[in-house]
Design a protein around this motif. Structure first.
Motif, PDB file in Angstrom:
ATOM      1  N   SER A 132       0.850  -1.198   0.000  1.00  0.00           N
ATOM      2  CA  SER A 132       0.000   0.000   0.000  1.00  0.00           C
ATOM      3  C   SER A 132       0.881   1.242   0.000  1.00  0.00           C
ATOM      4  CB  SER A 132      -0.907   0.007   1.230  1.00  0.00           C
ATOM      5  OG  SER A 132      -0.136   0.347   2.373  1.00  0.00           O
ATOM      6  N   GLY A 133       0.310   2.341  -0.487  1.00  0.00           N
ATOM      7  CA  GLY A 133       1.053   3.599  -0.503  1.00  0.00           C
ATOM      8  C   GLY A 133       1.462   4.018   0.894  1.00  0.00           C
ATOM      9  N   ARG A 138       5.323   4.686   2.062  1.00  0.00           N
ATOM     10  CA  ARG A 138       5.799   6.025   2.428  1.00  0.00           C
ATOM     11  C   ARG A 138       6.321   6.053   3.863  1.00  0.00           C
ATOM     12  NH1 ARG A 138       1.096   7.201  -0.698  1.00  0.00           N
ATOM     13  NH2 ARG A 138      -0.097   7.547   1.204  1.00  0.00           N
ATOM     14  N   LYS A 139       5.731   5.220   4.716  1.00  0.00           N
ATOM     15  CA  LYS A 139       6.208   5.159   6.100  1.00  0.00           C
ATOM     16  C   LYS A 139       7.558   4.433   6.170  1.00  0.00           C
ATOM     17  CE  LYS A 139       4.687   4.110  10.705  1.00  0.00           C
ATOM     18  NZ  LYS A 139       4.565   2.794  11.275  1.00  0.00           N
ATOM     19  N   ALA A 140       7.674   3.355   5.400  1.00  0.00           N
ATOM     20  CA  ALA A 140       8.893   2.534   5.484  1.00  0.00           C
ATOM     21  C   ALA A 140      10.067   3.167   4.743  1.00  0.00           C
ATOM     22  CB  ALA A 140       8.611   1.151   4.920  1.00  0.00           C
ATOM     23  N   GLU A 191      11.269  11.649  -5.158  1.00  0.00           N
ATOM     24  CA  GLU A 191      10.236  12.253  -6.003  1.00  0.00           C
ATOM     25  C   GLU A 191      10.697  13.629  -6.506  1.00  0.00           C
ATOM     26  OE1 GLU A 191       7.752  11.365  -7.573  1.00  0.00           O
ATOM     27  OE2 GLU A 191       6.583  13.173  -7.957  1.00  0.00           O
ATOM     28  N   ALA A 192      11.381  14.384  -5.623  1.00  0.00           N
ATOM     29  CA  ALA A 192      11.848  15.715  -6.025  1.00  0.00           C
ATOM     30  C   ALA A 192      12.913  15.608  -7.121  1.00  0.00           C
ATOM     31  CB  ALA A 192      12.399  16.464  -4.808  1.00  0.00           C
ATOM     32  N   VAL A 198       2.268   3.640  -5.342  1.00  0.00           N
ATOM     33  CA  VAL A 198       2.625   3.884  -3.937  1.00  0.00           C
ATOM     34  C   VAL A 198       2.760   5.367  -3.579  1.00  0.00           C
ATOM     35  CG1 VAL A 198       3.731   1.629  -3.609  1.00  0.00           C
ATOM     36  CG2 VAL A 198       5.136   3.599  -4.319  1.00  0.00           C
ATOM     37  N   THR A 199       2.801   6.242  -4.583  1.00  0.00           N
ATOM     38  CA  THR A 199       2.959   7.652  -4.238  1.00  0.00           C
ATOM     39  C   THR A 199       1.702   8.465  -4.466  1.00  0.00           C
ATOM     40  OG1 THR A 199       3.833   8.183  -6.425  1.00  0.00           O
ATOM     41  CG2 THR A 199       5.448   7.703  -4.700  1.00  0.00           C
ATOM     42  N   LYS A 200       0.754   7.907  -5.200  1.00  0.00           N
ATOM     43  CA  LYS A 200      -0.462   8.706  -5.478  1.00  0.00           C
ATOM     44  C   LYS A 200      -1.596   8.209  -4.611  1.00  0.00           C
ATOM     45  CE  LYS A 200       1.219  11.158  -8.971  1.00  0.00           C
ATOM     46  NZ  LYS A 200       2.589  10.936  -8.573  1.00  0.00           N
TER      47      LYS A 200
END
Ligand code: FAD
Length: 439
Positions: free
Chosen positions: A407-408, A412-414, A422-423, A437-439
């Motif tokens: 899951s996203g 994002r937590k891990a 992303e930047a 996972v990012t949206k």
């Protein structure tokens, strides 16, 4: 420009890619720009040895890097090699072994490309001593959309160097890379095997043996229950000191077609696991083998992924931090054996504490567990949610190179550094995984 259909190794999710092959580095920029303009986004694709959807372009149009397979420079005095990114690890070994050099880190397949090994920052059986592949990457050339090629290293374009190691192909196209190899005296491996009766024994053996040997890994019977939970075979190995330097050229078998249904099922798994465990003696046994069966047993059978049938399969690979590893791995194995969904490949490995230069590298000091499951809807509905909850609670994480379901929020937590990646992502590069996972 030529194109062919490309898939991920697990064939799940089924998102066949139109592969646009690049044969010459001088064509790479035009091909990349053309794909970005025509389809909005693309993604470099190495040799498709990633299981899930991280090697699948969001647009369905992948830039096939494998044909860029030339060696550029070798220095056999220092064991330094520069090659195009589509060269496979097998091709590197074919020229480095006769010169007395081996890959400092190798995954369980020699069919990964140099670019793919960097982009997933792959690890191997010596993570406890040598860290990940990225720890041995001296520099590489990175091509971003509408920019001149950049050289990235720890002293040049450092941010992009760190973001591209384990950067999932999102920061740019690696066109060539320079790596440090490891000296060997022979191409043989001296290994010791010992059967163990349960998970506690695994941790004891690992504590005793890991630091005495270059390589360490264990196969486990994931269907064993109760007191037998986590029983398996512990394997350690080292490069032999006396013998020949020979490239293993044994012929390979092949699975010629994809059967309609998976040939791996509970009827075949339980006796296989039982037999494999019993086959190994309880006393420590020593053996000498070529490097090939030691590192790459699965590569012996070409297209072995076809035995999982048309629906494909998913690999579940997680790493659990040291302080809770034994309890959490026990819980994971209980969940798997309760579900009755076994894996004939279940691998346990202690990871060490050498940190990778990569931003999104998977290993952390702890224990990694990897299992393959034939694809069925109950995996995503029942088994994986149960396993994910255990990994989350333990502060562990899943490996993007193997993943098709995370899951996203778990991702994002891990991987809190994901926002930095992303930047730095090239906006014309995107994967099904990254979008998921990012949206
Ligand atoms: C049998 C088997 C055993 C394995 N064992 C291990 C193991 O022990 N440890 C481990 O870590 N992994 C393991 N793997 C996974 C495999 O090593 C990785 O998925 C590896 O990255 C695959 O490389 P590839 O060249 O096939 O790349 P692909 O799978 O095609 O792509 C992987 C990623 O690399 C990116 N990429 C590819 N080429 C480039 C390039 N030139 N520039 C920038 N990005 C690029 C892609 O966009 C994608 O994100 C195993 C896989 C198999 C099938």
């Amino acid at each position: 420009m030529s194109s062919k259909k490309l898939y991920s190794w697990g064939r799940y999710p089924e998102r066949p890619q139109e592969g646009h092959a690049c044969y010459w580095r001088s064509d790479l920029s035009d091909l990349f720009n053309g794909l970005a303009v025509e389809y909005g986004s693309t993604l470099p694709y190495g040799n498709g040895r990633s299981y899930g959807d991280s090697c699948l372009s969001d647009s369905g149009h992948a830039l096939h890097m494998r044909p860029l397979n030339r060696f550029i420079k070798t220095d056999w005095e220092r064991g330094i090699l520069i090659a195009e990114a589509g060269v496979t690890l097998a091709e590197i070994l074919a020229i480095s072994i006769p010169q007395g050099w081996f890959l400092s880190v190798t995954p369980g397949t020699q069919f990964a490309t140099l670019g793919g090994a960097i982009a997933n920052d792959v690890h191997g059986k010596n993570h406890h001593l040598r860290g990940t592949f990225g720890n041995h990457v001296l520099r590489f050339a990175l091509l971003r959309h509408n920019e001149p090629e950049l050289i990235c290293s720890t002293s040049e374009n450092e941010e992009l160097y760190a973001a591209s190691i384990g950067g999932l192909g999102l920061t740019g196209l690696i066109s060539w890379a320079e790596i440090q190899l490891m000296p060997i005296r022979t191409s043989h491996i001296d290994s010791t095997l010992v059967r163990f009766g349960g998970l506690t024994d695994f941790f004891e053996l690992s504590t005793e043996l890991d630091h005495q040997h270059e390589y360490s890994v264990a196969w486990i019977d994931c269907l064993a229950k109760g007191a037998n939970t986590g029983r398996g075979v512990f394997i350690v190995g080292d490069h032999a000191k006396f013998g020949h330097l020979e490239v293993d050229q044994r012929s390979k078998l092949t699975i010629p077609v994809t059967p309609p249904v998976s040939l791996i099922n509970n009827v075949s798994l339980r006796p296989f696991n039982e037999l494999y465990w019993r086959m190994h003696p309880a006393q420590r046994t020593r053996q000498r083998s070529s490097y090939d069966p030691f590192f790459y047993p699965l590569d012996r059978i070409l297209h072995w992924n076809r035995i999982y049938g048309r629906k494909g399969f998913q690999q579940y690979q997680c790493v659990i931090p040291d302080h809770v590893a034994e309890a959490a791995v026990r819980e994971l194995l209980r969940g798997i054996s309760d579900s009755g969904q076994g894996s004939f490949l279940a691998v346990l490995k202690r990871c060490g504490d050498i940190s990778s230069p990569g931003l999104l590298s998977f290993p952390l000091p702890g224990t990694s567990l990897a299992l393959d499951f034939p694809q069925k809807s109950s995996l995503d509905r029942r088994l994986f949610p149960r396993l994910d909850a255990i990994v989350r609670e333990a502060g562990g994480r899943l490996y993007p190179a193997k993943d098709a379901h995370m899951s996203g929020s778990d991702f994002r937590k891990a991987y809190p550094a994901w926002e930095k990646l992303e930047a730095l992502r090239d906006p014309t590069l995107n994967s099904c995984f990254w979008k998921r996972v990012t949206k």
